[in-house]
Write a protein that holds these residues in place. Structure first.
Motif, PDB file in Angstrom:
ATOM      1  N   GLN A  52       0.897  -1.309   0.091  1.00 14.91           N
ATOM      2  CA  GLN A  52       0.105  -0.269   0.010  1.00 14.91           C
ATOM      3  C   GLN A  52       0.822   1.324   0.267  1.00 14.91           C
ATOM      4  N   TYR A  99      10.570   9.737  -5.312  1.00 17.95           N
ATOM      5  CA  TYR A  99      10.514   8.519  -4.573  1.00 17.95           C
ATOM      6  C   TYR A  99      11.706   7.747  -4.842  1.00 17.95           C
ATOM      7  N   GLY A 129       7.285   4.566 -12.607  1.00 12.90           N
ATOM      8  CA  GLY A 129       6.990   3.920 -11.242  1.00 12.90           C
ATOM      9  C   GLY A 129       8.453   3.849 -10.352  1.00 12.90           C
ATOM     10  N   GLY A 130       8.485   4.272  -9.298  1.00 15.43           N
ATOM     11  CA  GLY A 130       9.692   4.327  -8.274  1.00 15.43           C
ATOM     12  C   GLY A 130      10.426   6.121  -8.555  1.00 15.43           C
ATOM     13  N   ALA A 131       9.822   6.571  -9.343  1.00  9.34           N
ATOM     14  CA  ALA A 131      10.344   7.975  -9.566  1.00  9.34           C
ATOM     15  C   ALA A 131       9.216   9.087  -9.046  1.00  9.34           C
ATOM     16  N   MET A 132       8.186   8.770  -9.681  1.00  5.01           N
ATOM     17  CA  MET A 132       6.955   9.731  -9.500  1.00  5.01           C
ATOM     18  C   MET A 132       5.895   9.053  -8.431  1.00  5.01           C
ATOM     19  N   ALA A 133       6.033   7.954  -8.340  1.00  6.27           N
ATOM     20  CA  ALA A 133       4.961   7.100  -7.299  1.00  6.27           C
ATOM     21  C   ALA A 133       5.617   5.687  -7.073  1.00  6.27           C
ATOM     22  N   PRO A 134       5.071   5.383  -5.563  1.00  7.74           N
ATOM     23  CA  PRO A 134       5.822   4.221  -5.085  1.00  7.74           C
ATOM     24  C   PRO A 134       6.150   3.044  -6.079  1.00  7.74           C
ATOM     25  N   VAL A 135       7.257   2.135  -5.673  1.00  6.66           N
ATOM     26  CA  VAL A 135       7.596   1.048  -6.657  1.00  6.66           C
ATOM     27  C   VAL A 135       6.486  -0.110  -6.529  1.00  6.66           C
ATOM     28  N   SER A 136       5.565   0.196  -5.736  1.00  9.94           N
ATOM     29  CA  SER A 136       4.330  -1.230  -5.696  1.00  9.94           C
ATOM     30  C   SER A 136       3.232  -0.745  -6.628  1.00  9.94           C
ATOM     31  N   GLY A 138       0.380   0.903  -4.258  1.00  8.23           N
ATOM     32  CA  GLY A 138       0.629   2.354  -3.680  1.00  8.23           C
ATOM     33  C   GLY A 138       0.681   3.357  -5.335  1.00  8.23           C
TER      34      GLY A 138
END
Lengths: 517, 517
Positions: free
Chosen positions: A423, A437, B270-277, B280
């Protein structure tokens, strides 16, 4: 055969003796992913109404038109005894008979490998991936298109052994045309058994060759083990429409009697071997598979049988089979629904394409079919890598290109985690509006496993890529083929078993004249 | 502007006057498929439980963390008036506020084209396909990789017009870097309006340019018509995470006030502008889209807004964005579920890939994403053809290669017919065991429409293919690009409107100094 018998007698259970165990400890091990256990739903294109119609029509086909068991009087006797109406070679099944017989076939089964870590469970929500099967030609960047040889075959077995996302060594990965037709199954099985420790397929081109396959498996696994366990999954094609020939049925009879698994598989180019419509093709496929699986249960109730579907479309302009097409996709989705209704494992899809080269056409068509296979609920995917030119060619570069893409299927199948870590609310709090992130705690803790990563494709900056020669996928794949073959190390095998297998093959070959047709 | 006003005033309804109608009758017409109306289900990866968690978490993000509306005091005032808590530029939305505001956004809407046959309905079970958007570079076999020009742009508009499976002309198909930054939107719109009759997108790089887009649309369609109908769908990117900048919001404000559609689209690696999951990222995407769409409804309740999701993964070794990956697939499937729960049309997927060439990598990754888009329930697919090298390059050959593959999506989406003709029982009876279907009555009656056929890919026998030079897909595509551009004929347009549009552009350009940044 005396050496083989000695080896069987002297073998203490699976995996061989102390020498093999010592060899295993010192060997380089190559990572193989576990077969896919889907955590996503299946995609289903048939409504309940459509399923009911197709199932009723298939029963109608079996009762009214029936199927032909050619040159096989014993099969006709078995059918009569089971309650079918037999006229000449035509077998008509009263409604419900096939479905009733099929009930003894298992909905899933374990196919054992000589390395128990490589065992696969075929059925349920699983997907087992095996390489291309059957091409008479091979192709690679350097050698071009040429007839396949035993040397090519061995290379493919090695590549499959070293491919992380392949769970299965397959069968006739290519046709070793430099070995006589009546002897090549021996060399092929020897290669699967000694160059790899993944599960494999048996020969189906003659009942005698099926028997040889069983005998070699008995040397490898022990005779008692083979009688009690499935150690081969073999491909029994139906001669569509509605015809079961004596060669394939003879092989099926050998395997079923020994509790070995058969893929009962209509081989259909739509518009030629089946109607041009999706629903009509599904009706015929269902009727054919029901008859075939029911027959396997007449041989030995409980013998594993897989609902197979090899279906493709046809280019009505040229008559050429076409691959990765929407009609094939819909049939593959639909047949999966029908297989699950019968409670049978399902085989379909693969790295299908009609291209002459491992180019964009090959990749579009292959990706279309691989994705369909994953979402259609396929349990055993033959041809999952290496197929080219409508199955005429096994391509070395495409083999590793496709095998790499199979990793993406594993990634999708794993589904969506929803625990507290997934989450990631703390990460969203930590970063906030306008931040990034890359350095946050959640990213650091999770990035290694967060994203599937190709081992082959180009992710480099443009300038680096250009400096390195501006290579396309095929050229990158060529390097990977070379690297894998250079790194290959044979998995350890009890020397006595290895010797017994080689002796068996040598004695068998010496006992027959060469045949080339 | 006087010419433009005259043209508007003199225009009698849509489609232009008698001259245009006469021109229409004499023109060569190119076939365009109707937008896809799915007759297959959506593929859904999120459980009910996962949806509930993600929705609750998104509300939590909006309430606790909030979103930033940067350099936009009027937006902050609007939010305050709507009941949000505003601190500095941070806007925190009490639980339920965004979802309540979103209720006025339509679940589907018609985007009108100047040729009413090309109107598209965005939402529901439909899928509208539009070309690549945004690349500063172009590539083709002959010219290699180079900065895009207006000449390239016009070629792409022509190719999109002539592509059967493209329903939409798109927007910034490539960046015409030879035209000043502050003027190129005018030339781009003029090209869409005059070289094609398919629907198109407006400019978003500045609120003034959005206003220009509306004014040009008013010339083309009439001012009253534009006020009452949606004639542009434009791409409003969110500056993820959780940030809405003044430029994009300024454009959104212009379009929403005029009842024009906006795609509210987080842009996430993903992993830069949002969580890696996956979970998430979906949480953040949902929070961002809810805030953006809610804001559009503060401007004009009922203005069409699309739930956008541009999400890809990252190669944690190199930091490069990666495409056609399993994580992007799962997010695309999941976001579709979230969009449908909000009752909003959904934009995602495309011909995404990270390859430098239109090779197998490009095709694997593209096919992965296109298939995901179809099954995820995407309603508007931007970038559906022509994307290369992570979006840096619009590739001419790949444009027609991808556009051809879009035909396969149409084929899958049509679903499975189950009427008597589709059941084909008479054909199965007629052919029987061992026969073949090529000549049977059912095949003859149905073969023309039975199988989707590529207009590009190679289906020829090996020998023919080899004699013709052994061409790969890229080389075949190059020939097709040339043929299409040679065959192109401009769709007829009322000469007065054409003149008014040209005058508008000329006057606008003359009114400003050139700007190149």
């Amino acid at each position: 055969m005396s050496e083989a018998s000695k080896a069987r007698a002297g073998r203490r259970g699976r995996g061989g003796g102390g020498a093999a165990r010592r060899a295993q400890r010192s060997a380089v091990s190559f990572e193989t992913a576990k077969y896919i256990e889907r955590n996503v739903p299946n995609f289903e294109v048939l409504t309940e109404e459509a399923i009911a119609i197709i199932e009723a029509n298939a029963e109608q086909v079996l009762e009214e038109i029936g199927v032909a068991f050619v040159d096989n009087p014993e099969a006709l006797e078995r059918w009569k005894a089971a309650g079918a109406e037999v006229t000449g070679e035509r077998v008509r099944l009263p409604k419900g008979l096939a479905r009733e017989l099929i009930k003894t076939a298992p909905s899933e089964f374990t196919q054992h490998a000589r390395n128990p870590d490589r065992n696969v469970v075929i059925g349920g929500r699983n997907l087992v991936l095996a390489p291309v099967y059957g091409p008479p030609f091979v192709r690679d960047v350097d050698g071009g298109r040429r007839y396949a040889t035993m040397d090519d075959f061995q290379k493919f077995v090695k590549l499959a052994y070293m491919s992380k996302w392949l769970h299965h060594s397959g069968g006739t990965v290519c046709e070793p045309t430099d070995v006589p037709v009546n002897k090549r199954h021996l060399d092929m099985l020897l290669a699967h058994m000694t160059l790899s420790d993944k599960p494999f397929m048996g020969s189906v081109t003659d009942p005698d060759r099926a028997r040889d396959s069983v005998e070699m498996a008995e040397i490898l696994f022990g005779a008692d083990f083979v009688d009690q366990n499935t150690v081969m999954t073999s491909l029994i094609n139906i001669n569509s429409p509605l015809t079961f020939d004596a060669t394939m049925m003879g092989a099926l009879e050998v395997y079923a009697a020994k509790n070995q698994a058969s893929i009962i598989s209509p081989f259909i180019v739509g518009g030629a071997m089946a109607p041009v419509s999706v629903a009509g093709t599904l009706t015929q496929v269902l009727a054919e598979v029901m008859a075939g699986v029911a027959y396997s249960q007449l041989i030995r109730p409980g013998a594993p049988a897989i609902f197979g579907t090899f279906v493709t479309s046809i280019d009505m302009n040229s008559g050429a089979p076409t691959f990765g097409t929407p009609e094939a996709a819909k049939i593959t989705y639909g047949a999966g629904q029908l297989a699950r209704r019968l409670g049978l494992p399902y085989r379909s899809a693969g790295s299908f394409n009609g291209s002459k080269l491992p180019d964009a056409q090959a990749a579009y068509e292959t990706a279309n079919s691989l994705n369909v296979g994953l979402l259609a609920g396929v349990n055993f995917m033959l041809h999952s890598c290496g197929w080219l030119e409508g199955g005429l060619v096994a391509d070395f570069e495409k083999f590793v290109m496709d095998a790499d893409q199979l990793g993406a299927l594993h990634g999708i199948a794993s589904g969506v985690e929803i625990d507290e870590n997934a989450q990631a609310m703390d990460a969203i709090r930590e970063v906030g509006p306008g931040g990034h992130y890359l350095g946050c705690a959640h990213t650091q803790a999770n990035f290694k496993s967060a994203f599937w990563r190709s081992d082959l494709l180009d992710y480099k900056p443009f300038e680096t890529w250009e400096e390195e020669g501006g290579r396309d996928t095929r050229q990158l794949a060529r390097l990977r083929v070379d690297k894998m073959l250079a790194d290959y190390q044979q998995p350890p095998l009890d020397p006595a078993i290895n010797e017994a297998l080689n002796t068996y093959v040598a004695e068998k070959k010496a006992s027959m004249p060469d045949a080339f047709t």
